[in-house]
Design a protein around this motif. Structure first.
Motif, PDB file in Angstrom:
ATOM      1  N   THR A  81      13.124 -11.371   2.271  1.00 24.65           N
ATOM      2  CA  THR A  81      12.455 -12.158   2.974  1.00 24.65           C
ATOM      3  C   THR A  81      12.380 -11.327   4.286  1.00 24.65           C
ATOM      4  O   THR A  81      11.333 -11.627   5.025  1.00 24.65           O
ATOM      5  N   GLY A  82      13.097 -10.494   4.789  1.00 21.65           N
ATOM      6  CA  GLY A  82      12.972  -9.651   5.947  1.00 21.65           C
ATOM      7  C   GLY A  82      11.763  -8.689   5.720  1.00 21.65           C
ATOM      8  O   GLY A  82      11.015  -8.563   6.375  1.00 21.65           O
ATOM      9  N   LYS A  83      11.868  -8.203   4.664  1.00 25.04           N
ATOM     10  CA  LYS A  83      10.495  -7.012   4.408  1.00 25.04           C
ATOM     11  C   LYS A  83       9.344  -7.796   4.233  1.00 25.04           C
ATOM     12  O   LYS A  83       8.370  -7.457   4.600  1.00 25.04           O
ATOM     13  N   VAL A  84       9.327  -9.092   3.708  1.00 22.41           N
ATOM     14  CA  VAL A  84       8.044  -9.829   3.553  1.00 22.41           C
ATOM     15  C   VAL A  84       7.935 -10.462   5.038  1.00 22.41           C
ATOM     16  O   VAL A  84       6.474 -10.299   5.111  1.00 22.41           O
ATOM     17  N   GLY A  85       8.565 -10.777   5.638  1.00 21.96           N
ATOM     18  CA  GLY A  85       8.346 -11.139   7.205  1.00 21.96           C
ATOM     19  C   GLY A  85       7.636 -10.043   7.904  1.00 21.96           C
ATOM     20  O   GLY A  85       6.649 -10.092   8.658  1.00 21.96           O
ATOM     21  N   TRP A  86       8.386  -8.845   7.825  1.00 21.43           N
ATOM     22  CA  TRP A  86       7.755  -7.399   8.256  1.00 21.43           C
ATOM     23  C   TRP A  86       6.214  -7.239   7.912  1.00 21.43           C
ATOM     24  O   TRP A  86       5.315  -6.820   8.609  1.00 21.43           O
ATOM     25  N   MET A  87       5.891  -7.394   6.313  1.00 19.55           N
ATOM     26  CA  MET A  87       4.734  -7.011   5.961  1.00 19.55           C
ATOM     27  C   MET A  87       3.710  -8.117   6.309  1.00 19.55           C
ATOM     28  O   MET A  87       2.393  -7.850   6.483  1.00 19.55           O
ATOM     29  N   ILE A  88       3.966  -9.339   6.497  1.00 19.29           N
ATOM     30  CA  ILE A  88       3.210 -10.330   7.177  1.00 19.29           C
ATOM     31  C   ILE A  88       2.600 -10.102   8.681  1.00 19.29           C
ATOM     32  O   ILE A  88       1.304  -9.973   9.037  1.00 19.29           O
ATOM     33  N   ARG A  89       3.694  -9.429   9.412  1.00 22.21           N
ATOM     34  CA  ARG A  89       3.086  -9.085  10.582  1.00 22.21           C
ATOM     35  C   ARG A  89       2.393  -7.715  10.605  1.00 22.21           C
ATOM     36  O   ARG A  89       1.874  -7.366  11.722  1.00 22.21           O
ATOM     37  N   HIS A  90       2.450  -7.060   9.728  1.00 20.66           N
ATOM     38  CA  HIS A  90       1.719  -5.594   9.463  1.00 20.66           C
ATOM     39  C   HIS A  90       0.835  -5.863   8.245  1.00 20.66           C
ATOM     40  O   HIS A  90       1.152  -5.044   7.387  1.00 20.66           O
ATOM     41  N   LEU A  91      -0.149  -6.822   8.131  1.00 22.08           N
ATOM     42  CA  LEU A  91      -1.000  -7.058   7.148  1.00 22.08           C
ATOM     43  C   LEU A  91      -1.860  -5.736   6.666  1.00 22.08           C
ATOM     44  O   LEU A  91      -2.194  -5.483   5.587  1.00 22.08           O
ATOM     45  N   LYS A  92      -2.075  -4.565   7.456  1.00 25.01           N
ATOM     46  CA  LYS A  92      -3.012  -3.598   7.273  1.00 25.01           C
ATOM     47  C   LYS A  92      -2.197  -2.752   6.310  1.00 25.01           C
ATOM     48  O   LYS A  92      -2.892  -2.187   5.347  1.00 25.01           O
ATOM     49  N   TYR A  93      -0.845  -2.764   6.494  1.00 22.08           N
ATOM     50  CA  TYR A  93       0.018  -1.886   5.445  1.00 22.08           C
ATOM     51  C   TYR A  93      -0.002  -2.474   4.234  1.00 22.08           C
ATOM     52  O   TYR A  93       0.020  -1.909   3.170  1.00 22.08           O
ATOM     53  N   ALA A  94       0.052  -4.092   4.125  1.00 20.57           N
ATOM     54  CA  ALA A  94       0.034  -4.452   2.812  1.00 20.57           C
ATOM     55  C   ALA A  94      -1.288  -4.557   2.131  1.00 20.57           C
ATOM     56  O   ALA A  94      -1.467  -4.282   0.891  1.00 20.57           O
ATOM     57  N   ALA A  95      -2.567  -4.244   2.955  1.00 19.29           N
ATOM     58  CA  ALA A  95      -3.772  -4.112   2.038  1.00 19.29           C
ATOM     59  C   ALA A  95      -3.812  -2.482   1.529  1.00 19.29           C
ATOM     60  O   ALA A  95      -4.480  -2.557   0.495  1.00 19.29           O
ATOM     61  N   VAL A  96      -3.257  -1.781   2.454  1.00 18.81           N
ATOM     62  CA  VAL A  96      -3.465  -0.142   1.973  1.00 18.81           C
ATOM     63  C   VAL A  96      -2.418  -0.409   0.627  1.00 18.81           C
ATOM     64  O   VAL A  96      -2.934   0.516  -0.114  1.00 18.81           O
ATOM     65  N   PHE A  97      -1.525  -1.053   0.883  1.00 18.04           N
ATOM     66  CA  PHE A  97      -0.238  -0.865  -0.408  1.00 18.04           C
ATOM     67  C   PHE A  97      -1.211  -1.653  -1.776  1.00 18.04           C
ATOM     68  O   PHE A  97      -1.023  -1.044  -2.689  1.00 18.04           O
ATOM     69  N   LEU A  98      -1.937  -2.657  -1.375  1.00 19.71           N
ATOM     70  CA  LEU A  98      -2.459  -3.287  -2.503  1.00 19.71           C
ATOM     71  C   LEU A  98      -3.518  -2.465  -3.107  1.00 19.71           C
ATOM     72  O   LEU A  98      -3.907  -2.323  -4.295  1.00 19.71           O
ATOM     73  N   ILE A  99      -4.337  -1.685  -2.327  1.00 16.30           N
ATOM     74  CA  ILE A  99      -5.494  -0.714  -2.722  1.00 16.30           C
ATOM     75  C   ILE A  99      -4.847   0.557  -3.507  1.00 16.30           C
ATOM     76  O   ILE A  99      -5.441   0.897  -4.727  1.00 16.30           O
ATOM     77  N   LEU A 100      -3.620   0.880  -3.253  1.00 19.51           N
ATOM     78  CA  LEU A 100      -2.958   2.127  -3.643  1.00 19.51           C
ATOM     79  C   LEU A 100      -2.409   1.727  -5.205  1.00 19.51           C
ATOM     80  O   LEU A 100      -2.918   2.350  -6.203  1.00 19.51           O
ATOM     81  N   VAL A 101      -2.034   0.467  -5.251  1.00 19.41           N
ATOM     82  CA  VAL A 101      -1.603  -0.103  -6.422  1.00 19.41           C
ATOM     83  C   VAL A 101      -2.731  -0.175  -7.489  1.00 19.41           C
ATOM     84  O   VAL A 101      -2.739  -0.006  -8.569  1.00 19.41           O
ATOM     85  N   THR A 102      -3.711  -0.902  -6.934  1.00 21.77           N
ATOM     86  CA  THR A 102      -4.864  -1.086  -7.793  1.00 21.77           C
ATOM     87  C   THR A 102      -5.557   0.167  -8.177  1.00 21.77           C
ATOM     88  O   THR A 102      -6.079   0.421  -9.384  1.00 21.77           O
ATOM     89  N   GLY A 103      -5.622   1.259  -7.369  1.00 27.48           N
ATOM     90  CA  GLY A 103      -6.117   2.571  -7.723  1.00 27.48           C
ATOM     91  C   GLY A 103      -5.208   3.238  -8.775  1.00 27.48           C
ATOM     92  O   GLY A 103      -5.755   3.807  -9.731  1.00 27.48           O
ATOM     93  N   LEU A 104      -4.068   2.981  -8.653  1.00 24.66           N
ATOM     94  CA  LEU A 104      -3.022   3.594  -9.663  1.00 24.66           C
ATOM     95  C   LEU A 104      -3.275   3.008 -11.029  1.00 24.66           C
ATOM     96  O   LEU A 104      -3.418   3.679 -11.944  1.00 24.66           O
ATOM     97  N   MET A 105      -3.518   1.821 -10.982  1.00 28.39           N
ATOM     98  CA  MET A 105      -3.444   0.789 -12.249  1.00 28.39           C
ATOM     99  C   MET A 105      -4.961   1.325 -12.910  1.00 28.39           C
ATOM    100  O   MET A 105      -4.966   1.589 -14.177  1.00 28.39           O
ATOM    101  N   GLY A 106      -6.110   1.793 -12.306  1.00 32.37           N
ATOM    102  CA  GLY A 106      -7.056   1.993 -12.745  1.00 32.37           C
ATOM    103  C   GLY A 106      -6.987   3.463 -13.298  1.00 32.37           C
ATOM    104  O   GLY A 106      -7.524   3.765 -14.431  1.00 32.37           O
ATOM    105  N   ILE A 107      -6.344   4.463 -12.858  1.00 31.48           N
ATOM    106  CA  ILE A 107      -6.333   5.537 -13.086  1.00 31.48           C
ATOM    107  C   ILE A 107      -5.373   5.525 -14.273  1.00 31.48           C
ATOM    108  O   ILE A 107      -5.751   6.382 -15.569  1.00 31.48           O
ATOM    109  N   CYS A 108      -4.161   4.920 -14.340  1.00 30.43           N
ATOM    110  CA  CYS A 108      -3.581   4.630 -15.617  1.00 30.43           C
ATOM    111  C   CYS A 108      -4.428   4.207 -16.799  1.00 30.43           C
ATOM    112  O   CYS A 108      -4.227   4.623 -17.975  1.00 30.43           O
ATOM    113  N   TYR A 109      -5.086   3.444 -16.520  1.00 27.91           N
ATOM    114  CA  TYR A 109      -5.981   2.687 -17.340  1.00 27.91           C
ATOM    115  C   TYR A 109      -6.930   3.772 -18.019  1.00 27.91           C
ATOM    116  O   TYR A 109      -7.309   3.513 -19.242  1.00 27.91           O
ATOM    117  N   LYS A 110      -7.558   4.725 -17.297  1.00 29.74           N
ATOM    118  CA  LYS A 110      -8.333   5.798 -17.801  1.00 29.74           C
ATOM    119  C   LYS A 110      -7.401   6.892 -18.559  1.00 29.74           C
ATOM    120  O   LYS A 110      -8.006   7.335 -19.442  1.00 29.74           O
TER     121      LYS A 110
END
Length: 299
Positions: free
Chosen positions: A238-267
């Motif tokens: 919950t502490g990490k989630v609270g920190w992530m909510i206060r820093h949404l830009k890092y959450a967005a970057v992390f989501l983009i990285l995960v999505t890109g990694l999924m696309g690479i693995c799919y290919k």
């Protein structure tokens, strides 16, 4: 000779064996037949493995529910929701003309973990009202259902929206996974109906305000240690989630990285329509070159 698209391999092979046994009666005394390859042996073995997994997953669900709820009464209620949902799903097979095969049994294995979720949500909410608001089991159930009936319906609709489109896929893929998707959808819908009807009734009858978690004996010691470890990881999470909510830009970057990694693995990673299975059979095909046979050389 090949099976038609809607044929049942087990029924077909059974009838073929009957025909062979009948034909054997007309064979000469020194003539017999041998079945060189029978694909139904692999099918039967697969179904038996899925049935074993079905039982193991049911026992695992009961164990996990008991470890987290830590009360015999509260554990009994979601466990009762499992057979009701499973039996109701099997009953729908008759209406939909489905068969008990590897795909439908695999769907039932996955459904076991899904059908208890709604019941657990109801029970936890009832327990909270009984402990915090000091309500009776009946009053706590009524208060809980006013809060959770909407979310239960919403989560069921979301799960159904995931699996229902699979049933409308065309081609061979649609034929293979239609029964799988429909089986999970039906089990989830039935579990939601059970959570809105049977589970509240059981909560009002079985739960008691003075029912405490198991505290004595080896189980009590295990639960106390488990709760300390679980609370530690929960606080960190919950502490990490609270920190992530206060820093949404890092959450967005992390989501983009995960999505890109999924696309690479799919290919990059190889894919297959149906995973290969070792059936214990080795087949070889030899094509001889075309041409005229010189019998003089053979002699």
């Amino acid at each position: 000779m090949q099976l038609s698209s809607d044929a049942n391999a087990l029924d077909t092979i059974t009838e073929v064996k009957k025909v062979l046994e009948q034909a054997k009666e007309t064979f000469p005394p020194d003539l017999d037949y041998t079945i060189v390859m029978d694909n139904t042996n692999f099918i039967n073995a697969s179904i038996n493995e899925v049935k074993d997994t079905f039982v193991e997953s049911l026992l695992l669900v009961i164990l996990v529910v008991f470890v987290f709820l830590q009360k015999w009464r509260t554990t009994l209620i979601p466990v009762l929701a499992v057979p009701v949902s499973i039996v109701g799903t099997f009953a729908s097979f008759k209406v939909l003309d489905f068969t008990i095969n590897t795909l439908t049994l695999f769907a039932m294995v996955l459904a076991i973990g899904l059908v208890v979720d709604d019941a657990i949500v109801v029970i936890e909410n009832v327990e909270e009202h009984m402990s915090k608001d000091k309500l009776s089991a009946k009053d706590a159930t009524e208060a809980a259902m006013k809060e959770v009936q909407g979310p239960i319906i919403a989560t069921t609709a979301v799960l159904a929206s995931i699996f229902i489109p699979v049933a409308f896929i065309g081609g061979v893929t649609g034929v293979l996974y239609k029964q799988f998707a429909v089986t999970i959808t039906i089990s989830v819908v039935i579990s939601a109906f059970v959570a809105l009807t049977l589970t509240p009734a059981l909560c009002g009858v079985l739960l008691k305000p003075d029912d405490k978690a198991i505290q004595a004996g080896p189980l009590g010691a295990f639960f106390r240690g488990f709760n300390r470890v679980f609370d530690h990881f929960k606080d960190r999470y919950t502490g990490k989630v609270g920190w992530m909510i206060r820093h949404l830009k890092y959450a967005a970057v992390f989501l983009i990285l995960v999505t890109g990694l999924m696309g690479i693995c799919y290919k990059v990673l190889p894919s297959t329509f149906v995973p290969d299975e070792d059936q214990g059979v080795f087949m070889a095909s030899i094509t001889m070159p075309e041409g005229r046979i010189d019998y003089r050389q053979v002699q």
